[in-house]
Scaffold this active site. Structure first.
Site, PDB file in Angstrom:
ATOM      1  N   ASP A  13       2.718   9.494   1.108  1.00  0.00           N
ATOM      2  CA  ASP A  13       2.830   9.076   2.361  1.00  0.00           C
ATOM      3  C   ASP A  13       4.153   8.760   3.009  1.00  0.00           C
ATOM      4  O   ASP A  13       4.634   9.198   3.813  1.00  0.00           O
ATOM      5  CB  ASP A  13       1.930   7.589   2.692  1.00  0.00           C
ATOM      6  CG  ASP A  13       0.570   7.823   2.490  1.00  0.00           C
ATOM      7  OD1 ASP A  13       0.130   9.011   2.887  1.00  0.00           O
ATOM      8  OD2 ASP A  13      -0.298   6.859   2.225  1.00  0.00           O
ATOM      9  N   ARG A  96       6.827  -8.543   1.894  1.00  0.00           N
ATOM     10  CA  ARG A  96       6.829  -7.935   3.178  1.00  0.00           C
ATOM     11  C   ARG A  96       8.059  -8.533   4.101  1.00  0.00           C
ATOM     12  O   ARG A  96       9.043  -8.040   4.526  1.00  0.00           O
ATOM     13  CB  ARG A  96       5.820  -7.778   4.028  1.00  0.00           C
ATOM     14  CG  ARG A  96       4.877  -6.449   3.896  1.00  0.00           C
ATOM     15  CD  ARG A  96       4.814  -5.946   2.548  1.00  0.00           C
ATOM     16  NE  ARG A  96       3.923  -4.885   2.369  1.00  0.00           N
ATOM     17  CZ  ARG A  96       3.638  -4.412   1.216  1.00  0.00           C
ATOM     18  NH1 ARG A  96       4.011  -5.217  -0.210  1.00  0.00           N
ATOM     19  NH2 ARG A  96       3.026  -3.310   0.847  1.00  0.00           N
ATOM     20  N   ASP A 125       0.452  -5.466   6.563  1.00  0.00           N
ATOM     21  CA  ASP A 125       1.887  -5.253   6.283  1.00  0.00           C
ATOM     22  C   ASP A 125       2.558  -4.898   7.560  1.00  0.00           C
ATOM     23  O   ASP A 125       3.625  -5.315   7.597  1.00  0.00           O
ATOM     24  CB  ASP A 125       1.869  -4.350   5.040  1.00  0.00           C
ATOM     25  CG  ASP A 125       1.419  -4.902   3.921  1.00  0.00           C
ATOM     26  OD1 ASP A 125       1.371  -5.977   3.697  1.00  0.00           O
ATOM     27  OD2 ASP A 125       0.698  -4.135   2.980  1.00  0.00           O
ATOM     28  N   SER A 176      -6.194   2.253  -3.334  1.00  0.00           N
ATOM     29  CA  SER A 176      -4.878   1.922  -2.625  1.00  0.00           C
ATOM     30  C   SER A 176      -4.343   0.983  -3.480  1.00  0.00           C
ATOM     31  O   SER A 176      -4.967  -0.337  -3.254  1.00  0.00           O
ATOM     32  CB  SER A 176      -5.021   1.579  -1.157  1.00  0.00           C
ATOM     33  OG  SER A 176      -3.925   0.996  -0.945  1.00  0.00           O
TER      34      SER A 176
END
Ligand code: ARG
Length: 400
Positions: A13, A96, A125, A176
């Site tokens: 990605d 994050r 996120d 994921s």
């Protein structure tokens, strides 16, 4: 031509993203942060950097942020016993705001006016990274190309083939994954049905029931003003070691239906062996060393802390204020906790502290009892006074 710093993981990605931003005419600096354990071993991080450069990045920076993550994010969260919705130690959530800070710092170093991330529009996120950047550097533009123009899996693969973006084995992964030293999160695939039990292949850090040792193992966690260590070692190294020790006993598997910031519920599975052990040990020591009032107040403050971290409000005055409160209570969180690891459980079986408020003379049922039993009688008489009046009223109000 504008310059953008991209949070780059090396996966498909963000590699596609890197290419897309270059094709849009930007100069892209790829920023990869090492936050400890990931599904990729340490040596591969250099390969991530090389891959970014091969894809055409202006530069690629690899930042070892492990100790900073522990010092400034994991440790304050541990002082707050931070577990979102009572269970999740916030591994992804805590990383994050640090990634946001690293993006901002890299943008300054490269004189870039924008930063970009590969989050989609559905998760937490994006909120955490964007609020973090906004709090630290409001002048920077934040780009989220996968949210601006989502790409289907098929289109992504077609684009990757066309643009010579290497398609790695990540494609076949049924889940994921996001991982750092505070935990590993597993989402999607079969886990989207809340009735499906997580298959063993979802787990990488915790042993399956059949592979767990039959004997228990004790680990003594020492705390010095709230800072944990094992045999004199603290920081990222200790946490990585504890992930292995506790993971071998299957400790730290978490499965919850979680409330995302954006308002949807999702099923999330985590492995967080070290975080599970450390939060339990920290709580056990607090119960020994903190007063009843501190503990009662702290339980609600701790929950609020976890919500702030989860909700992307790390850089907020309330979190600063709660950190200041926790810094005071942490002064007496010094001592040792013996944690027994056995068959997916981590239980405190012993605790000691020079600041223990526990007094054996008062607590004992044995001969050495120093408690004034007669005083309890007077205490109960005063303490129950409001009930006497209420009981009298009740007998008036209820007709026979
Ligand atoms: N649900 C967790 C959280 O919001 C995990 C998120 C993991 N992130 C990811 N991009 N896979 O903190």
């Amino acid at each position: 031509m504008s310059r953008i710093v991209l949070a780059y993981s090396g996966g498909l990605d963000t590699s596609i993203l890197l290419k897309r931003l270059i094709l849009e005419g930007h100069e892209v600096v790829a920023m990869t942060a090492d936050l400890g354990e990931s599904d990729h071993p340490q040596i591969e991080l250099e390969a991530v950097r090389a891959k970014a450069l091969a894809l055409g990045a202006l530069d690629a920076v690899l930042i070892d942020a492990r100790e900073r993550f522990v010092e400034s994010f994991v440790t304050p969260a541990l002082h707050a016993n931070a577990l979102y919705e009572g269970l999740y130690p916030l591994s992804a959530s805590l990383s994050r705001p640090l990634i946001a800070a690293l993006l901002v710092e890299t943008a300054h170093a490269y004189d870039a006016g924008a930063v970009a991330h590969g989050c989609t529009g559905k998760g937490n996120d994006q909120v955490r990274i964007e609020l973090g950047v906004r709090a630290l550097a409001p002048h920077l533009t934040v780009r989220a190309p996968l949210r601006e123009q989502p790409m289907s899996r098929t289109d992504a693969i077609a684009f990757a083939r066309e643009q010579n973006v290497p398609i790695t084995h990540t494609l076949e992964k049924p889940y994921s994954i996001d991982a750092n030293l505070w935990g590993r999160s597993i989402e999607a695939g079969i886990l989207e049905d809340p009735w499906s039990a997580p298959p063993e292949d979802a787990f990488a850090w915790t042993a399956a029931p059949a592979d767990r040792p039959s004997a228990a193992e004790d680990v003594v966690i020492a705390f010095d003003a709230g800072k944990p260590s094992i045999d004199g070692t603290g920081g990222a190294g200790m946490i990585a070691a504890l992930n292995r020790i506790a993971g071998a006993h299957g400790v730290g598997r978490i499965d919850l239906i979680e409330d995302r910031v954006i308002g949807i519920k999702s099923r999330e599975v985590y492995e967080a062996p070290a975080a599970t052990v450390l939060v339990a040990a920290h709580k056990a020591l607090e119960r020994l060393a903190l007063s009843r009032d501190e503990l009662r107040f702290k339980a609600s403050a701790d929950q609020r802390y976890a919500e702030l971290a989860y909700d992307g409000l790390w850089y907020s005055p309330l979190r600063d204020a709660l950190d200041a409160f926790n810094a005071v209570t942490a002064q007496r969180v010094t001592g040792e906790v013996r944690m027994r690891l056995h068959h997916a459980t981590a239980v405190a079986t012993g605790v000691r502290s020079p600041f223990a408020l526990y007094d054996e003379g008062l607590a004992t049922y044995g001969k050495a009892d120093a408690f004034d039993h007669a005083a309890a009688d007077g205490f109960i008489r005063c303490y129950g006074l409001p009930l006497d009046r209420l009981a009298a009223l009740r007998s008036v109000a209820v007709p026979s």
